[in-house]
Scaffold this motif. Structure first.
Motif, PDB file in Angstrom:
ATOM      1  N   TYR A  69      -1.758  -1.414  -3.897  1.00 34.97           N
ATOM      2  CA  TYR A  69      -2.793  -0.415  -3.624  1.00 34.97           C
ATOM      3  C   TYR A  69      -2.146   0.973  -3.659  1.00 34.97           C
ATOM      4  O   TYR A  69      -1.135   1.214  -2.993  1.00 34.97           O
ATOM      5  CB  TYR A  69      -3.438  -0.657  -2.259  1.00 34.97           C
ATOM      6  CG  TYR A  69      -4.148  -1.987  -2.153  1.00 34.97           C
ATOM      7  CD1 TYR A  69      -5.469  -2.127  -2.544  1.00 34.97           C
ATOM      8  CD2 TYR A  69      -3.460  -3.114  -1.683  1.00 34.97           C
ATOM      9  CE1 TYR A  69      -6.116  -3.356  -2.453  1.00 34.97           C
ATOM     10  CE2 TYR A  69      -4.104  -4.344  -1.591  1.00 34.97           C
ATOM     11  CZ  TYR A  69      -5.428  -4.465  -1.978  1.00 34.97           C
ATOM     12  OH  TYR A  69      -6.063  -5.681  -1.893  1.00 34.97           O
ATOM     13  N   LEU A  70      -2.737   1.866  -4.447  1.00 36.88           N
ATOM     14  CA  LEU A  70      -2.226   3.227  -4.570  1.00 36.88           C
ATOM     15  C   LEU A  70      -3.275   4.209  -4.065  1.00 36.88           C
ATOM     16  O   LEU A  70      -4.464   4.100  -4.419  1.00 36.88           O
ATOM     17  CB  LEU A  70      -1.876   3.545  -6.033  1.00 36.88           C
ATOM     18  CG  LEU A  70      -0.843   2.622  -6.702  1.00 36.88           C
ATOM     19  CD1 LEU A  70      -0.658   3.007  -8.161  1.00 36.88           C
ATOM     20  CD2 LEU A  70       0.482   2.665  -5.970  1.00 36.88           C
ATOM     21  N   ASN A  71      -2.838   5.168  -3.247  1.00 41.14           N
ATOM     22  CA  ASN A  71      -3.745   6.140  -2.652  1.00 41.14           C
ATOM     23  C   ASN A  71      -3.123   7.526  -2.758  1.00 41.14           C
ATOM     24  O   ASN A  71      -1.913   7.680  -2.617  1.00 41.14           O
ATOM     25  CB  ASN A  71      -4.010   5.784  -1.186  1.00 41.14           C
ATOM     26  CG  ASN A  71      -4.771   6.870  -0.448  1.00 41.14           C
ATOM     27  OD1 ASN A  71      -4.156   7.713   0.188  1.00 41.14           O
ATOM     28  ND2 ASN A  71      -6.089   6.854  -0.538  1.00 41.14           N
ATOM     29  N   MET A 108      -6.658  -1.801 -13.513  1.00 42.41           N
ATOM     30  CA  MET A 108      -6.814  -1.128 -12.230  1.00 42.41           C
ATOM     31  C   MET A 108      -8.282  -1.105 -11.830  1.00 42.41           C
ATOM     32  O   MET A 108      -9.169  -0.956 -12.680  1.00 42.41           O
ATOM     33  CB  MET A 108      -6.288   0.318 -12.300  1.00 42.41           C
ATOM     34  CG  MET A 108      -4.793   0.434 -12.444  1.00 42.41           C
ATOM     35  SD  MET A 108      -4.265   2.165 -12.397  1.00 42.41           S
ATOM     36  CE  MET A 108      -2.496   1.982 -12.368  1.00 42.41           C
ATOM     37  N   TYR A 109      -8.514  -1.226 -10.516  1.00 40.65           N
ATOM     38  CA  TYR A 109      -9.875  -1.223  -9.992  1.00 40.65           C
ATOM     39  C   TYR A 109     -10.009  -0.094  -8.980  1.00 40.65           C
ATOM     40  O   TYR A 109      -9.192   0.026  -8.062  1.00 40.65           O
ATOM     41  CB  TYR A 109     -10.201  -2.563  -9.337  1.00 40.65           C
ATOM     42  CG  TYR A 109     -10.110  -3.730 -10.297  1.00 40.65           C
ATOM     43  CD1 TYR A 109     -11.201  -4.112 -11.062  1.00 40.65           C
ATOM     44  CD2 TYR A 109      -8.901  -4.430 -10.442  1.00 40.65           C
ATOM     45  CE1 TYR A 109     -11.112  -5.176 -11.949  1.00 40.65           C
ATOM     46  CE2 TYR A 109      -8.807  -5.488 -11.324  1.00 40.65           C
ATOM     47  CZ  TYR A 109      -9.911  -5.856 -12.082  1.00 40.65           C
ATOM     48  OH  TYR A 109      -9.809  -6.896 -12.956  1.00 40.65           O
ATOM     49  N   THR A 117      -8.211   6.073  -4.532  1.00 38.48           N
ATOM     50  CA  THR A 117      -7.572   4.811  -4.156  1.00 38.48           C
ATOM     51  C   THR A 117      -7.893   3.784  -5.226  1.00 38.48           C
ATOM     52  O   THR A 117      -9.060   3.634  -5.626  1.00 38.48           O
ATOM     53  CB  THR A 117      -8.078   4.292  -2.793  1.00 38.48           C
ATOM     54  OG1 THR A 117      -7.906   5.300  -1.806  1.00 38.48           O
ATOM     55  CG2 THR A 117      -7.302   3.048  -2.374  1.00 38.48           C
ATOM     56  N   VAL A 118      -6.854   3.083  -5.706  1.00 36.12           N
ATOM     57  CA  VAL A 118      -7.045   2.044  -6.717  1.00 36.12           C
ATOM     58  C   VAL A 118      -6.297   0.791  -6.296  1.00 36.12           C
ATOM     59  O   VAL A 118      -5.323   0.849  -5.537  1.00 36.12           O
ATOM     60  CB  VAL A 118      -6.564   2.502  -8.114  1.00 36.12           C
ATOM     61  CG1 VAL A 118      -7.372   3.690  -8.610  1.00 36.12           C
ATOM     62  CG2 VAL A 118      -5.074   2.820  -8.102  1.00 36.12           C
ATOM     63  N   ARG A 119      -6.773  -0.343  -6.797  1.00 33.60           N
ATOM     64  CA  ARG A 119      -6.105  -1.626  -6.578  1.00 33.60           C
ATOM     65  C   ARG A 119      -5.556  -2.109  -7.907  1.00 33.60           C
ATOM     66  O   ARG A 119      -6.256  -2.096  -8.924  1.00 33.60           O
ATOM     67  CB  ARG A 119      -7.079  -2.653  -6.015  1.00 33.60           C
ATOM     68  CG  ARG A 119      -6.453  -4.041  -5.783  1.00 33.60           C
ATOM     69  CD  ARG A 119      -7.426  -4.964  -5.052  1.00 33.60           C
ATOM     70  NE  ARG A 119      -8.556  -5.312  -5.895  1.00 33.60           N
ATOM     71  CZ  ARG A 119      -8.594  -6.389  -6.708  1.00 33.60           C
ATOM     72  NH1 ARG A 119      -7.541  -7.199  -6.796  1.00 33.60           N
ATOM     73  NH2 ARG A 119      -9.667  -6.630  -7.428  1.00 33.60           N
ATOM     74  N   LEU A 139       0.863  -1.187   0.000  1.00 28.69           N
ATOM     75  CA  LEU A 139       0.000   0.000   0.000  1.00 28.69           C
ATOM     76  C   LEU A 139       0.895   1.230   0.000  1.00 28.69           C
ATOM     77  O   LEU A 139       1.686   1.428   0.917  1.00 28.69           O
ATOM     78  CB  LEU A 139      -0.908  -0.001   1.237  1.00 28.69           C
ATOM     79  CG  LEU A 139      -1.689   1.302   1.507  1.00 28.69           C
ATOM     80  CD1 LEU A 139      -2.593   1.646   0.338  1.00 28.69           C
ATOM     81  CD2 LEU A 139      -2.496   1.191   2.796  1.00 28.69           C
ATOM     82  N   ILE A 140       0.767   2.046  -1.047  1.00 33.57           N
ATOM     83  CA  ILE A 140       1.545   3.277  -1.164  1.00 33.57           C
ATOM     84  C   ILE A 140       0.567   4.449  -1.178  1.00 33.57           C
ATOM     85  O   ILE A 140      -0.275   4.550  -2.073  1.00 33.57           O
ATOM     86  CB  ILE A 140       2.400   3.299  -2.447  1.00 33.57           C
ATOM     87  CG1 ILE A 140       3.307   2.072  -2.515  1.00 33.57           C
ATOM     88  CG2 ILE A 140       3.233   4.572  -2.512  1.00 33.57           C
ATOM     89  CD1 ILE A 140       4.086   1.965  -3.812  1.00 33.57           C
TER      90      ILE A 140
END
Length: 393
Positions: free
Chosen positions: A202-204, A178-179, A191-193, A107-108
């Motif tokens: 996971y990017l936020n 990407m979701y 936020t994407v997975r 998670l970043i």
């Protein structure tokens, strides 16, 4: 001496009084974004550090101040990165993606992602707060809301943040890979997975949502907890290097310099000591006697021996010593092998010294002529010495 003592006492009392005043003065709020686990200021992450173990009850939580590349052999399954800007180098990024591919979860949360990561995963991040035409259409320009798009998550509703602290969003994403997990009040992804191999990345874009300020505001702690709970209940590694850099060992002096009151007191004390030393040195410094250095008698010895040889007209002996010393210098400087001679030796010397092969051969021929004679004249000694002097090593 009595006057000096009074001066020191007054200076010491002033120093102590200043430190006491600064210590008991209310400290101004530090709004610096640190996201450090021990920082209790609004944008520190002390509260997250206290409660994060509750999100991973069966997994151990630890942290480090080195890159993923440096710990690639001991990477834990879950990796957490909180930073304002995520800028890994190519090797570090490769290790992170390989870790995810092999089943890890990362998670970043960052305001800005490196172009290297954006190009690799085909997405872009931008902000809208400086777009005046866009902002004037918002009914409430001060507050932004974030909500999860998956209704199956145990949390629901909107989580409120100050807009200038949550204005970054994904402007473009690769919808095939990407979701979207969460969006802001404008319907833009925050936020994407990214499934990758056997793991997930996971990017936020709202790292301040994990800070002390917003974890204490209303129910926002549920957003942080739900975001972290997307990672499996396994050991978690908090990679603080990407925000804090390499932490150096703490020392008493480092603590003093970090506290404003103690730092100023330390600087005043140093300044007072320097002034005192300067004043005292002018009053009490004695004249420093000039000590002549010892004479180097080696040159005199060499001149004496050379004069002795020259007066006895032992020109051949002088020439032999001059030639031997020169040849030894030549072999030592250019690392010439002992078994090399003749034309190959001349070419080797020429290639390393910058002289032509003809110059080297002329010099060596003159040396051989001297060595073949039992006696040489004074002029021949001067000639061979001139040849050697003109051959610059």
């Amino acid at each position: 001496m009595r006057g000096e003592r009074k001066y020191l006492i007054v200076l010491l009392l002033a120093f102590v009084l200043y430190v006491i005043i600064q210590i008991f003065n209310p400290k101004p709020i530090n709004w610096t974004i640190s996201l450090a686990h021990e920082d209790k200021n609004p944008f520190g992450a002390f509260i997250l550090d206290q409660v994060i173990a509750d999100v991973f009850p069966t997994g151990k939580v630890d942290r480090s101040y080195i890159t993923m590349y440096e710990q690639q052999d001991t990477l834990r399954n879950n990796q957490l990165i909180l930073t304002t800007g995520y800028y890994p180098d190519e090797q570090d990024l490769d290790v992170m993606l390989e870790h995810v591919y092999s089943g890890g979860n990362v998670l970043i949360s960052a305001h800005v992602f490196s172009p290297l990561l954006e190009d690799t995963l085909n997405f872009t991040v931008a902000d809208y707060i400086f777009d005046a035409d866009f902002m004037k259409n918002l009914e409430n320009s001060d507050s932004s809301y974030i909500h999860f798009v998956n209704p199956a998550l145990p949390v629901a509703g909107d989580f409120s943040y100050q807009r200038n602290n949550a204005y970054r969003r994904f402007s473009e994403i690769d919808t095939a890979s990407m979701y979207v997990v969460a969006t802001n009040d404008l319907g833009q992804p925050v936020t994407v997975r990214v499934p990758h191999g056997n793991g997930n990345l996971y990017l936020n874009t709202t790292p301040l949502a994990f800070s002390n300020l917003y974890l204490l505001y209303k129910e926002n702690r549920e957003f942080a907890a739900a975001t972290l709970s997307m990672l499996p209940d396994r050991p978690l590694h908090w990679a603080e290097y990407y925000m804090q850099g390499r932490r150096e060992s703490a020392t008493p002096l480092r603590y003093i310099l970090k506290e404003p009151a103690l730092a100023w007191g330390y600087y005043i004390l140093l300044a007072a000591l320097i002034i005192y030393m300067v004043v005292e040195s002018k009053r009490k410094q004695r004249a420093i006697p000039v000590i002549k250095p010892l004479r180097n008698s080696s040159v005199d010895f060499v001149n004496t021996i050379s004069s002795l040889y020259y007066k006895r007209k032992n020109h051949r002996s002088i020439a032999d010593k001059r030639i031997s010393y020169f040849l030894d210098q030549l072999r030592t400087k250019y690392y010439l092998p002992q078994n090399l001679e003749g034309k190959p030796l001349y070419e080797k010397i020429a290639s390393k010294s910058g002289h032509s092969t003809e110059e080297v051969e002329t010099l060596m021929t003159a040396i051989m002529d001297v060595k073949m004679k039992r006696e040489i004249s004074e002029q021949e000694l001067k000639n061979i010495n001139r040849y050697i002097e003109e051959f610059k090593l």
